[in-house]
Design an enzyme around this catalytic site. Structure first.
Site, PDB file in Angstrom:
ATOM      1  N   THR A  84       2.342  -5.517 -10.365  1.00 45.30           N
ATOM      2  CA  THR A  84       0.928  -5.141 -10.427  1.00 45.30           C
ATOM      3  C   THR A  84       0.551  -4.884 -11.884  1.00 45.30           C
ATOM      4  O   THR A  84       1.185  -4.072 -12.562  1.00 45.30           O
ATOM      5  CB  THR A  84       0.661  -3.897  -9.568  1.00 45.30           C
ATOM      6  OG1 THR A  84       0.923  -4.215  -8.200  1.00 45.30           O
ATOM      7  CG2 THR A  84      -0.781  -3.433  -9.699  1.00 45.30           C
TER       8      THR A  84
ATOM      9  N   THR B 267       0.856  -1.183   0.000  1.00 39.49           N
ATOM     10  CA  THR B 267       0.000   0.000   0.000  1.00 39.49           C
ATOM     11  C   THR B 267       0.891   1.232   0.000  1.00 39.49           C
ATOM     12  O   THR B 267       1.988   1.217   0.560  1.00 39.49           O
ATOM     13  CB  THR B 267      -0.946   0.024   1.225  1.00 39.49           C
ATOM     14  OG1 THR B 267      -0.187  -0.223   2.416  1.00 39.49           O
ATOM     15  CG2 THR B 267      -2.023  -1.041   1.107  1.00 39.49           C
TER      16      THR B 267
ATOM     17  N   GLN C 125       6.897  -4.627  -4.536  1.00 36.58           N
ATOM     18  CA  GLN C 125       5.871  -4.483  -5.567  1.00 36.58           C
ATOM     19  C   GLN C 125       6.273  -3.385  -6.538  1.00 36.58           C
ATOM     20  O   GLN C 125       6.798  -2.340  -6.149  1.00 36.58           O
ATOM     21  CB  GLN C 125       4.528  -4.137  -4.916  1.00 36.58           C
ATOM     22  CG  GLN C 125       3.401  -3.843  -5.898  1.00 36.58           C
ATOM     23  CD  GLN C 125       3.236  -2.361  -6.186  1.00 36.58           C
ATOM     24  OE1 GLN C 125       3.586  -1.516  -5.357  1.00 36.58           O
ATOM     25  NE2 GLN C 125       2.727  -2.019  -7.360  1.00 36.58           N
TER      26      GLN C 125
ATOM     27  N   ARG D 297     -10.028  -0.266  -6.107  1.00 33.42           N
ATOM     28  CA  ARG D 297      -9.662   1.112  -6.438  1.00 33.42           C
ATOM     29  C   ARG D 297      -9.500   1.331  -7.943  1.00 33.42           C
ATOM     30  O   ARG D 297      -9.177   2.421  -8.383  1.00 33.42           O
ATOM     31  CB  ARG D 297      -8.352   1.479  -5.726  1.00 33.42           C
ATOM     32  CG  ARG D 297      -8.495   1.527  -4.221  1.00 33.42           C
ATOM     33  CD  ARG D 297      -7.163   1.422  -3.503  1.00 33.42           C
ATOM     34  NE  ARG D 297      -6.358   2.620  -3.556  1.00 33.42           N
ATOM     35  CZ  ARG D 297      -6.502   3.697  -2.773  1.00 33.42           C
ATOM     36  NH1 ARG D 297      -7.490   3.729  -1.888  1.00 33.42           N
ATOM     37  NH2 ARG D 297      -5.691   4.721  -2.856  1.00 33.42           N
TER      38      ARG D 297
ATOM     39  N   ASP E  47      -6.009 -10.919  -2.060  1.00 36.12           N
ATOM     40  CA  ASP E  47      -6.188  -9.769  -1.175  1.00 36.12           C
ATOM     41  C   ASP E  47      -7.558  -9.163  -1.437  1.00 36.12           C
ATOM     42  O   ASP E  47      -8.270  -9.551  -2.368  1.00 36.12           O
ATOM     43  CB  ASP E  47      -5.063  -8.737  -1.346  1.00 36.12           C
ATOM     44  CG  ASP E  47      -5.125  -7.956  -2.661  1.00 36.12           C
ATOM     45  OD1 ASP E  47      -6.084  -8.115  -3.439  1.00 36.12           O
ATOM     46  OD2 ASP E  47      -4.199  -7.171  -2.929  1.00 36.12           O
TER      47      ASP E  47
ATOM     48  N   SER F  55       5.583  -1.249  -1.182  1.00 36.41           N
ATOM     49  CA  SER F  55       5.019  -0.631  -2.378  1.00 36.41           C
ATOM     50  C   SER F  55       6.073   0.172  -3.144  1.00 36.41           C
ATOM     51  O   SER F  55       6.944   0.814  -2.564  1.00 36.41           O
ATOM     52  CB  SER F  55       3.871   0.303  -1.975  1.00 36.41           C
ATOM     53  OG  SER F  55       3.464   1.103  -3.071  1.00 36.41           O
TER      54      SER F  55
ATOM     55  N   TYR G 169       5.232  -1.171 -10.359  1.00 39.58           N
ATOM     56  CA  TYR G 169       4.545  -0.855 -11.603  1.00 39.58           C
ATOM     57  C   TYR G 169       5.629  -0.711 -12.665  1.00 39.58           C
ATOM     58  O   TYR G 169       6.785  -0.423 -12.350  1.00 39.58           O
ATOM     59  CB  TYR G 169       3.782   0.463 -11.496  1.00 39.58           C
ATOM     60  CG  TYR G 169       2.722   0.487 -10.426  1.00 39.58           C
ATOM     61  CD1 TYR G 169       1.489  -0.115 -10.628  1.00 39.58           C
ATOM     62  CD2 TYR G 169       2.953   1.135  -9.210  1.00 39.58           C
ATOM     63  CE1 TYR G 169       0.509  -0.086  -9.645  1.00 39.58           C
ATOM     64  CE2 TYR G 169       1.972   1.175  -8.222  1.00 39.58           C
ATOM     65  CZ  TYR G 169       0.763   0.555  -8.446  1.00 39.58           C
ATOM     66  OH  TYR G 169      -0.202   0.578  -7.478  1.00 39.58           O
TER      67      TYR G 169
ATOM     68  N   LYS H  36       0.226  -9.706  -9.845  1.00 38.89           N
ATOM     69  CA  LYS H  36      -0.859  -9.245  -8.970  1.00 38.89           C
ATOM     70  C   LYS H  36      -1.900  -8.474  -9.773  1.00 38.89           C
ATOM     71  O   LYS H  36      -1.572  -7.498 -10.451  1.00 38.89           O
ATOM     72  CB  LYS H  36      -0.283  -8.360  -7.862  1.00 38.89           C
ATOM     73  CG  LYS H  36      -1.320  -7.776  -6.899  1.00 38.89           C
ATOM     74  CD  LYS H  36      -0.619  -6.955  -5.821  1.00 38.89           C
ATOM     75  CE  LYS H  36      -1.587  -6.355  -4.829  1.00 38.89           C
ATOM     76  NZ  LYS H  36      -2.346  -5.237  -5.432  1.00 38.89           N
TER      77      LYS H  36
ATOM     78  N   ARG I 230     -11.070   7.535  -8.626  1.00 34.66           N
ATOM     79  CA  ARG I 230     -11.285   7.572  -7.180  1.00 34.66           C
ATOM     80  C   ARG I 230     -11.825   8.957  -6.827  1.00 34.66           C
ATOM     81  O   ARG I 230     -11.072   9.928  -6.707  1.00 34.66           O
ATOM     82  CB  ARG I 230      -9.981   7.260  -6.458  1.00 34.66           C
ATOM     83  CG  ARG I 230      -9.406   5.911  -6.925  1.00 34.66           C
ATOM     84  CD  ARG I 230      -7.976   5.682  -6.531  1.00 34.66           C
ATOM     85  NE  ARG I 230      -7.431   4.509  -7.208  1.00 34.66           N
ATOM     86  CZ  ARG I 230      -6.179   4.105  -7.109  1.00 34.66           C
ATOM     87  NH1 ARG I 230      -5.323   4.768  -6.338  1.00 34.66           N
ATOM     88  NH2 ARG I 230      -5.763   3.035  -7.764  1.00 34.66           N
TER      89      ARG I 230
ATOM     90  N   HIS J 293      -7.200  -4.686  -6.756  1.00 34.37           N
ATOM     91  CA  HIS J 293      -6.517  -3.462  -6.330  1.00 34.37           C
ATOM     92  C   HIS J 293      -7.277  -2.773  -5.196  1.00 34.37           C
ATOM     93  O   HIS J 293      -7.394  -1.546  -5.140  1.00 34.37           O
ATOM     94  CB  HIS J 293      -6.342  -2.499  -7.516  1.00 34.37           C
ATOM     95  CG  HIS J 293      -5.116  -1.644  -7.436  1.00 34.37           C
ATOM     96  ND1 HIS J 293      -3.959  -1.929  -8.133  1.00 34.37           N
ATOM     97  CD2 HIS J 293      -4.852  -0.515  -6.729  1.00 34.37           C
ATOM     98  CE1 HIS J 293      -3.049  -1.007  -7.865  1.00 34.37           C
ATOM     99  NE2 HIS J 293      -3.560  -0.132  -7.009  1.00 34.37           N
TER     100      HIS J 293
END
Length: 364
Positions: free
Chosen positions: A157, A80, A129, A256, A284, A108, A131, A229, A166, A253
């Site tokens: 991810t 996160t 994690q 989100r 998750d 993250s 991107y 993920k 959001r 996610h």
């Protein structure tokens, strides 16, 4: 709430009281109508137990292995973003709590402490994690820094070609701080005329052209195993295995990204059946009780990942709060195992739970 929390859910209210509205909404919010946000939790509640009795449960063991690493329980700390918005010690406090509880922490890509700071803070087993950015050199540099710093796996991810809508962040004009991991590489201070600059940053940097062949590129730049993920279908689970993933995380996610995507627990079995035991499957989204952990294990997950509850614990009580969240879930899981007749994690089977789909079929 004067008393100490007695369950994980009660940390959410403490976090709401402790945090500025902008930051609380950033952590708590989901995409658009927040249907999936609610459904992630509600779907667990529609699964019930088939407990077995007169089994020796005088000794209960929660211990298991994840990618070959011995851990105290099948519970992991999900990646996160931006923990210093919740507490001044940020991800370092979270990592220390993970080490104290002997659970794996996934740091993250959007952390506010650097990969090196977290690595040097404690002896927690850590995954990292990521991107993939349009500038692949930045992703490659940070992956290699994580590998040098002793992280044990990369969690890729794959469900963010663009950032989900959001709306709380847009209303609050959420501002992302500069992230130390990227100092000297790029700025997170993206100017946006409207809405959230978190979205503006993501849209300007995340690579929307990412495809399955890029898992091969990632494998070429690191020796670490790669977990994919963001998988929600059997088709993508098969593709992940074919691409060389060492594991799959069933994830939306934290609700989100794409609203009205399915609750993760409702599609877990679909993914488990697709991979046929070739790689471990994790899940998750919506885990708030030890009973939820048990349900996920019964449906084939090797472990669950906990996101928001960790951040709420951190916001409310720092490292101690994160530790208490993990301990509460472990204690509840231990009790659920005892009351279901399961002395060890290996004893938890598909026969211990009933899904709403099965109840519907049995009533027809």
């Amino acid at each position: 709430m004067a008393e100490d929390p007695v369950n994980v859910n009660e940390y959410q209210e403490l976090a709401r009281q402790a945090l500025p509205k902008m930051y609380y909404d950033f952590y708590a919010g989901g995409a658009e109508d927040q249907y999936t946000l609610k459904e992630n939790v509600e779907a667990f509640r529609r699964i019930t137990f088939r407990p077995r009795v007169l089994i020796d449960v005088s000794k209960i063991s929660l211990s298991t292995t994840i990618l070959g690493y011995n851990v105290s329980a099948p519970i992991m700390i999900a990646p996160t973003a931006m923990h210093k918005l919740a507490h001044p010690e940020g991800e370092v406090a979270t990592a220390r709590a993970a080490a104290a509880c002997n659970v794996i922490m996934i740091l993250s890509y959007m952390s506010m402490c650097t990969v090196e700071e977290v690595a040097s803070s404690c002896d927690a087993i850590r995954f990292f994690q990521i991107y993939v950015y349009k500038r692949r050199d930045i992703t490659a540099q940070i992956v290699q820094r994580a590998e040098r710093s002793g992280y044990k796996a990369i969690v890729l991810t794959v469900d963010v070609p663009k950032l989900g809508r959001r709306e709380a962040d847009i209303k609050n004009r959420m501002i992302a701080p500069q992230l130390k991991n990227f100092e000297g590489l790029l700025s997170t201070q993206v100017v946006s005329d409207e809405g959230s600059n978190v979205k503006a940053f993501a849209d300007s940097t995340f690579d929307a052209s990412l495809t399955w062949k890029d898992v091969g590129w990632l494998r070429s730049i690191t020796k670490l195993p790669i977990l994919v993920k963001g998988v929600l279908t059997h088709e993508d689970a098969i593709k992940a295995v074919e691409a060389g993933a060492a594991g799959i995380v069933v994830s939306n996610h934290g609700a989100r990204q794409l609203d009205y995507s399915p609750a993760t627990i409702s599609v877990l079995e679909e993914v488990v059946h697709a991979v046929k035991g070739k790689v471990p499957v994790f899940v998750d989204g919506g885990v708030r009780r030890g009973t939820d952990v048990f349900k996920a294990l019964a449906l084939g997950a090797q472990a669950v990942m906990i996101g928001r509850p960790v951040v709420y614990g951190l916001a409310a009580k720092g490292e101690t709060g994160v530790r208490r969240v993990a301990e509460m879930l472990k204690d509840e899981l231990e009790l659920t195992m005892a009351l279901s007749g399961c002395p060890t994690i290996r004893d938890i089977t598909r026969g211990h739970v009933i899904t709403d789909r099965e109840r519907l079929h049995s009533s027809l």
